[in-house]
Design a protein around this motif. Sequence first.
Motif, short mmCIF file in Angstrom:
data_model
loop_
_atom_site.label_atom_id
_atom_site.label_comp_id
_atom_site.label_asym_id
_atom_site.label_seq_id
_atom_site.Cartn_x
_atom_site.Cartn_y
_atom_site.Cartn_z
N LEU A 1 0.83 -1.20 0.00
CA LEU A 1 0.00 0.00 0.00
C LEU A 1 0.87 1.26 0.00
N PRO A 2 0.54 2.25 -0.83
CA PRO A 2 1.34 3.48 -0.89
C PRO A 2 1.00 4.44 0.26
N ILE A 3 1.00 3.92 1.49
CA ILE A 3 0.80 4.72 2.69
C ILE A 3 2.05 4.54 3.54
N LEU A 4 2.69 5.63 3.89
CA LEU A 4 3.93 5.55 4.65
C LEU A 4 3.66 5.11 6.09
N THR B 1 -5.68 -2.95 3.98
CA THR B 1 -5.15 -2.07 5.01
C THR B 1 -5.25 -2.69 6.39
N PHE B 2 -6.29 -3.49 6.60
CA PHE B 2 -6.54 -4.00 7.94
C PHE B 2 -5.62 -5.15 8.32
N GLN C 1 -7.29 6.04 11.74
CA GLN C 1 -7.26 7.50 11.58
C GLN C 1 -5.85 7.98 11.27
N LYS C 2 -4.85 7.40 11.95
CA LYS C 2 -3.47 7.80 11.70
C LYS C 2 -3.07 7.48 10.26
N ALA C 3 -3.45 6.31 9.76
CA ALA C 3 -3.13 5.95 8.39
C ALA C 3 -3.84 6.86 7.39
N LEU D 1 -2.16 9.24 4.55
CA LEU D 1 -2.51 9.21 3.13
C LEU D 1 -2.99 10.59 2.67
N THR D 2 -3.76 11.27 3.51
CA THR D 2 -4.25 12.61 3.16
C THR D 2 -3.08 13.58 2.97
N ASN D 3 -2.11 13.51 3.87
CA ASN D 3 -0.93 14.38 3.75
C ASN D 3 -0.15 14.08 2.47
N THR D 4 -0.04 12.80 2.14
CA THR D 4 0.66 12.41 0.91
C THR D 4 -0.02 13.01 -0.31
#
Length: 548
Positions: A471-474, A514-515, A535-537, A541-544
């Motif tokens: 997943l492209p989430i840091l 994701t889960f 929420q943290k993830a 993703l929103t910041n990215t």
Amino acid sequence: MNNSQNTPINFSVPLPDFQYRPDIDGLRAIAVTSVIGFHTFPNLISGGFVGVDIFFVISGFLISSIILKSSATGSFSILDFYSRRIRRIFPALLLMLATCLLAGWILLFPDELKQLGKHVLSANFFVLNFTLWSEAGYFDTASELKPLLHLWSLSIEEQFYTLWPITLLFFARYKKPWILIAAITAISFLLCVSETFGKVGNFYMPLTRVWELLCGGLLAFIPSQPDAVNGIAGKYPRLQRTLIETLSLIGITLLCVAIFTLNGKTKFPGWAALFPVLGTVILIAAGPTTLINRYLLGNCFFVFIGLISYPLYLWHWPLLSFPKITDGLTLSAEVKVIAVFMAIIFATLTYQFVEKPLRHKGNIASIALLLAALLTAGIGSLFFTGFIHPRHADALAQKIAAATQDGAFGSPTSQTIGVLIDNQEYRSVGNGKKITLYIGDSNMDQYWQGIETLIHASNGSRKAMLTGCRLPILNLRHLGDDLDCNPTNSRALLMATSNPDVDTVVLGAQWRGTFSFQYQDGNQLYPMNTPEGLQKAMDQLTNTIKNL
């Protein structure tokens, strides 16, 4: 055994005086409500899937008790046994299958209807467990999108019903047949806990599930409850009462532990299956007179749910599955409640007007039901082979359905070249100055052949590049292994923001996955199935996306 002579069989043990027990219908109620609870609200009824195992034990006990008692009196007939099973199983099953075929023809796309047809065909011949086992894999359709998925357990039961009468009568030649049955039970259990057939095979194989049915079968060899307990308690009636009350309390406790503490991460079946199996065995062995069996399991509400439990089990899953197919995998609580309410109504009507009228009919009804089953299987095969097209059979629908089979994973053609930038590997196609950068997992990768086709059609006027890891989430850590995708995704996102030629970025992944991750914030890990972790993830993703 010669059916024409109906020769009595001596099983060398005192057989129970088998009669109707309302508390067993109460156990059926616990089984079916547990399964429905798990399918609707898995966070509350996390181990409700063990309801199937409760059903297995009950079936093994009842079928074995009927065979043993009728054989001892010389009234057992194999043909009559199978005829009764047909009249018990087929009426509700065929009604539900016919309804699903009609709903599938109206609602489904061609590929979905083909799969439904295959499952109807398999369900009619009670081999759906093998079909589902063969389908399991990376590219398998999500279980929520298979309206007949729940019939795997019925297939295992019917396979047991087919072989068990003959096997039990064969064992009757021996002085202590229960020893042979106990040996088979032990072998099946060992196969189960050793995962001989793998995780998926362990779930669907009759060889790793039959021990649950046989535990019920062994229970049928125990003499009637008062005699058995008297033999232990002797002349102490209070001890006798204390013993059976304690047994029923232990049994219901084991069921509650299984239903409310096991979850989707539990290795199952396996050692954990002992909780529902032993709990059910103990409750049946305790007899109908204990406080729990008489006043809880034997109350009128539980008995009613138990009486309709079979059609209720049949109806509930299609009523949950079809809305997920048409409206998305996530159903609101209101929709789930409505589906369960409809299942109860359908089950009650099926029991009252389909099951009961046919249950006590003769062999002609059984033959008619067999012919109806062959007809249903035939229609299913016509759907499976594509001979019958769904209502949504226009060109656009066909194109959408065909898109699910587009391309193979990880199969770039000769148009693709490999590029190494800052120690990061990229696939690249096209010669244009402007770049579309694709970042994601294998779900993104599956579109690469289509991307190549588009770039080639534009004569290479644009360049496409692909990279990524999961997943492209840091800051995500996968639960299953130690692979760290953060460096790979960080470099890909840095290129996206620093290279002026990259004017378009596409992020793609199996977002439901994701889960299976945790979010890492410093040294603290937050599971993704918690509100805080999710929420943290999402914030990450929103910041990215904002940075892009």
